[in-house]
Design an enzyme around this catalytic site. Sequence first.
Site, PDB file in Angstrom:
ATOM      1  N   ARG A   1       0.808  -1.218   0.000  1.00 47.01           N
ATOM      2  CA  ARG A   1       0.000   0.000   0.000  1.00 47.01           C
ATOM      3  C   ARG A   1       0.846   1.274   0.000  1.00 47.01           C
ATOM      4  NH1 ARG A   1      -2.281  -3.661  -1.372  1.00 47.01           N
ATOM      5  NH2 ARG A   1      -4.235  -4.565  -0.632  1.00 47.01           N
TER       6      ARG A   1
ATOM      7  N   SER B   1     -11.411  -1.450   2.225  1.00 49.34           N
ATOM      8  CA  SER B   1     -10.809  -1.937   3.462  1.00 49.34           C
ATOM      9  C   SER B   1     -10.362  -0.743   4.300  1.00 49.34           C
ATOM     10  CB  SER B   1      -9.601  -2.827   3.147  1.00 49.34           C
ATOM     11  OG  SER B   1     -10.010  -3.978   2.448  1.00 49.34           O
TER      12      SER B   1
ATOM     13  N   GLU C   1      -6.041   2.423   6.616  1.00 49.13           N
ATOM     14  CA  GLU C   1      -5.691   2.455   5.200  1.00 49.13           C
ATOM     15  C   GLU C   1      -6.364   3.642   4.548  1.00 49.13           C
ATOM     16  OE1 GLU C   1      -6.507  -0.447   1.420  1.00 49.13           O
ATOM     17  OE2 GLU C   1      -5.468  -1.317   3.139  1.00 49.13           O
TER      18      GLU C   1
END
Length: 301
Positions: A174, A224, A294
């Site tokens: 990420r 998410s 996130e």
Amino acid sequence: MNLYEELCSIAGEDHVLKDEPMSVHTTFRIGGPADYFVMPSEAEEIGRIVELCRSADVPYYVIGNGSNLLVGDKGYRGVIIQVYKNMDRIEVRGNEICVQAGALLSKTAAAACEAGLAGMEFASGIPGTLGGAVRMNAGAYGGEMKEILKSATLLTPDGEILTLSVDEMKMGYRTSIVSKMDYVVLEARLALTPGSRDEIRSRMNELKEKRVSKQPLEYGSAGSTFKRPEGYFAGKLIQDAGLRGFRVGNAQVSEKHCGFVINRGGATAKEVTELMDEVVRRVEENSGVRLEPEVKKIGEF
């Protein structure tokens, strides 16, 4: 000229909005008004807008489809630059696809399938744009963007245009050089593998069925909510902490998939933030693991 007039002179009056509610530009369906919302059509326009904002000391932030994003209830004081539908060209060149940053991953994956190119099936259901996917090295179902990216053309905050190979992109879980250096993705070249259209389409349909059955797609969310801690799954940790269905106002930990915080309708950024903070606290209390968001937060809360 004032800032609004300057922005209009660069992008055109039809592509500059004032006091634009961010709730209509994020998949969470949450967010107060941005002072200015600009929809450029060319890389040169993005560079000029960034230069203008930097010279005028005005904050700016680049978005695509608004996934993976939570905007504060009081909105964003500055300029939101949306690289999306005005910059979504997709060109198939042999076994490679050249894609502008504003193209949706779903649309890009469909073009790959039509061309008989395999390797992008994992991304077909991710709701973001190519630019955002490269920035955060988006992934799903065992695949990541770094596996199919060949190179990316980027704009630096100083206005320089760079083309970096995938090895130079420093892509990790990420993250990438784009997020670390605050670059803007302009376009990318994807390297795929020839395959059977029917098999590619079948795999995409299989993953779509998994998403529909396991994810709360009927509600607004940012995907998410937390990063996957090494050795764990965020959703499982949240479930084990007894937080399935936990609510703060109209923000809720999804009962369908605990890794998602959803907007049940009319949720505020304040409610989502309070819920996320409580999830982090209770998961750490229960398991000793501290979850890291996130979802990117911008604006005034």
